[in-house]
Scaffold this active site. Structure first.
Site, PDB file in Angstrom:
ATOM      1  N   GLY A  32       0.815  -1.202   0.000  1.00  0.00           N
ATOM      2  CA  GLY A  32       0.000   0.000   0.000  1.00  0.00           C
ATOM      3  C   GLY A  32       0.848   1.250   0.000  1.00  0.00           C
ATOM      4  N   SER A  35       1.789   1.486   3.991  1.00  0.00           N
ATOM      5  CA  SER A  35       2.096   0.268   4.750  1.00  0.00           C
ATOM      6  C   SER A  35       2.126  -0.936   3.820  1.00  0.00           C
ATOM      7  CB  SER A  35       1.065   0.047   5.865  1.00  0.00           C
ATOM      8  OG  SER A  35      -0.222  -0.163   5.308  1.00  0.00           O
ATOM      9  N   LYS A  52       0.607  -6.151   9.319  1.00  0.00           N
ATOM     10  CA  LYS A  52       0.592  -4.852   8.659  1.00  0.00           C
ATOM     11  C   LYS A  52       1.718  -4.004   9.235  1.00  0.00           C
ATOM     12  CE  LYS A  52      -2.711  -1.134   7.551  1.00  0.00           C
ATOM     13  NZ  LYS A  52      -4.102  -0.678   7.784  1.00  0.00           N
ATOM     14  N   ASP A 145     -15.190   5.190   7.289  1.00  0.00           N
ATOM     15  CA  ASP A 145     -14.753   4.758   5.962  1.00  0.00           C
ATOM     16  C   ASP A 145     -15.390   3.419   5.604  1.00  0.00           C
ATOM     17  OD1 ASP A 145     -13.440   5.143   3.570  1.00  0.00           O
ATOM     18  OD2 ASP A 145     -11.541   4.288   4.241  1.00  0.00           O
TER      19      ASP A 145
END
Length: 459
Positions: A32, A35, A52, A145
């Site tokens: 990403g 991360s 993560k 979100d």
């Protein structure tokens, strides 16, 4: 280890074999912008985990958001919210979060592959998402979100949808002591995803629980039509539609009951005062819309798994470690089967989860838990688990404990359904086994209060 080898394992991107606390990195799953997500395994139990790790030299905002996600998830324990297994920092100061590994794909990919869902399937999904959001809202957290990409579908083809809510990276605490409460997000700053953002988010106003209800309306529309309600060439175009355009009706794009239109339109009210007051009110209207006004009667049923591990002979340090490792594996398996671990003792564990409303989905959920439990006892009986540890598991179905904790002769009253002494292996009550007898080898347990059956294998 030579310095060059160590650099290969612990450089900017972790290599295969890198050890992060108790997790061993297997491979990169996703890269990403801030991360990297790795698949890893626990060094003792072998249980898979999602690791993560923040990229080197993160911005202050990314660092605080990452830490906030770890703290929020740690406090929000729910069968439909991804579970945190641990978190900390690498030697170079980068933070990491170890989460349960979810074998599935997000709802956006699911819809792209299979097309829109039926209204009843969408209801099943939103029941689970709604229960997860209710837990967050009761803890003073708004997700902010919620979107199809942040809901992971774990069910296989032909099964009822089973989902988990992920990514609390922009979650916001509603009270000063709530997880995620901070000055990171200031009034006037817009955070979230344009396709699902409520008008107040776009304006940079403080969110509340009704901000998530707007996103639930967007998700409902997308589940039954296959497309989000508002799309545009640019972010500004989409934001302008959320601010000013009336929401489209799902019945104009898909063969769904017109009663579903009212649920979407109210959920997506421009003013939060026009939306449902809470998750439960939205879900109740959605149930009526999907079932033609027929509401289910009676208490909500739940499936429970009680496991007890015992040592043979004199306890030693090594055998106690084996017992702990086995219970960790039981907890991981229970969570993977959709259960929420409610009680963890020195040698026992209780996990449970509400059952779906639809009969077929309810039976599939019971079957999933029974097969997961059977796999655990077979793991011990075949010698794959470290000896000398014995494992006894009982699976039962009863009304879900209420909010006040009153549970007379229910799931939390273990003497009412767990045999004493529990023996070893898997025992299922009649309520847990009903309708699944053809797929399991089971024999009645004499003297049991609830008509229990000892399950020895799958057919």
């Amino acid at each position: 280890m030579a310095p060059r080898d160590e650099e290969a394992l612990y450089g900017e991107e972790l290599g295969i074999g890198a050890l992060v606390a108790d997790w061993l990195v297997e491979h990169v799953h996703y890269r990403g912008p801030v991360s990297t997500l790795y698949r890893a395994r626990h060094v003792r139990t072998g249980a898979a985990a999602a690791l993560k790790v923040l990229l080197p030299q993160p911005s202050d905002v990314a660092l605080r958001r990452f830490r906030r996600e770890a703290e929020t998830l740690r406090r929000l324990s729910h069968p439909h919210i991804v579970a945190v297994l641990g978190y900390g920092t690498l030697a170079d100061g980068r933070p990491y979060i170890a989460m349960e590994w979810l074998d599935g794909r997000d709802l956006a990919a699911e819809l792209e592959s299979r097309g829109p869902m039926s209204p009843s399937e969408a209801l099943d999904v939103l029941e689970q998402v709604g229960h997860a959001l209710r837990t967050a809202h009761q803890a003073g957290v708004v997700h902010r979100d919620l979107k199809a990409q942040n809901v992971v579908c774990l069910s296989r083809e032909g099964e009822a949808p089973r989902v988990k809510l992920v990514d609390f990276g922009v979650a916001k605490g509603l009270t000063p002591d709530a997880p995620g409460a901070s000055t990171l997000t200031l009034t006037g700053v817009s955070l979230g995803t344009p396709l699902s953002m409520a008008p107040e988010q776009i304006r940079g106003e403080p969110p509340d629980a009704r901000t998530d209800l707007y996103a639930m309306g967007v998700l409902l529309f997308q589940l039954v039509t296959g497309q989000p309600p508002f799309q545009g060439a640019t972010r500004h175009d989409v934001e302008d539609l959320h601010l000013n355009a009336p929401p489209p009706r799902p019945s104009e794009r898909a063969p769904v009951p017109t009663a579903l239109d009212a649920v979407v339109l109210r959920s997506m009210g421009k003013r939060r005062e026009d939306r449902y007051p809470d998750v439960d009110a939205l879900l109740e209207e959605l149930r009526r819309a999907v079932r033609g006004g027929v509401a289910l009667e009676g208490p909500v049923l739940a499936v429970a798994l009680y496991a007890e591990a015992r040592l043979r002979g004199t306890p030693e340090t090594s055998s106690l470690e084996r017992l702990d490792a086995l219970l960790e594996q039981v907890g991981g398996t229970a969570r993977a089967a959709g259960l929420d671990v409610r009680v963890e003792g020195s040698g026992c564990l209780l996990a449970l989860a509400p059952l779906p409303a639809e009969a077929g989905a309810r039976q599939a959920a019971r079957a999933r838990v029974l097969h997961a439990a059977l796999g655990l006892v077979e793991h011990v009986e075949t010698g794959a688990a470290p000896r000398p540890v014995d494992l006894a598991i009982t699976v039962h179905v009863a009304p879900l404990p209420n909010e006040a904790g009153r549970d007379v002769d229910g799931l939390l009253h273990l003497p009412g359904w767990v045999a004493e002494p529990p023996g070893t292996g898997l025992v299922a009550t009649e309520a847990a086994l009903e309708g699944l007898e053809a797929g399991l080898v089971a024999t009645p347990v004499s003297g049991a209060r609830l008509g229990c059956w000892r399950v020895s294998s799958a057919r």
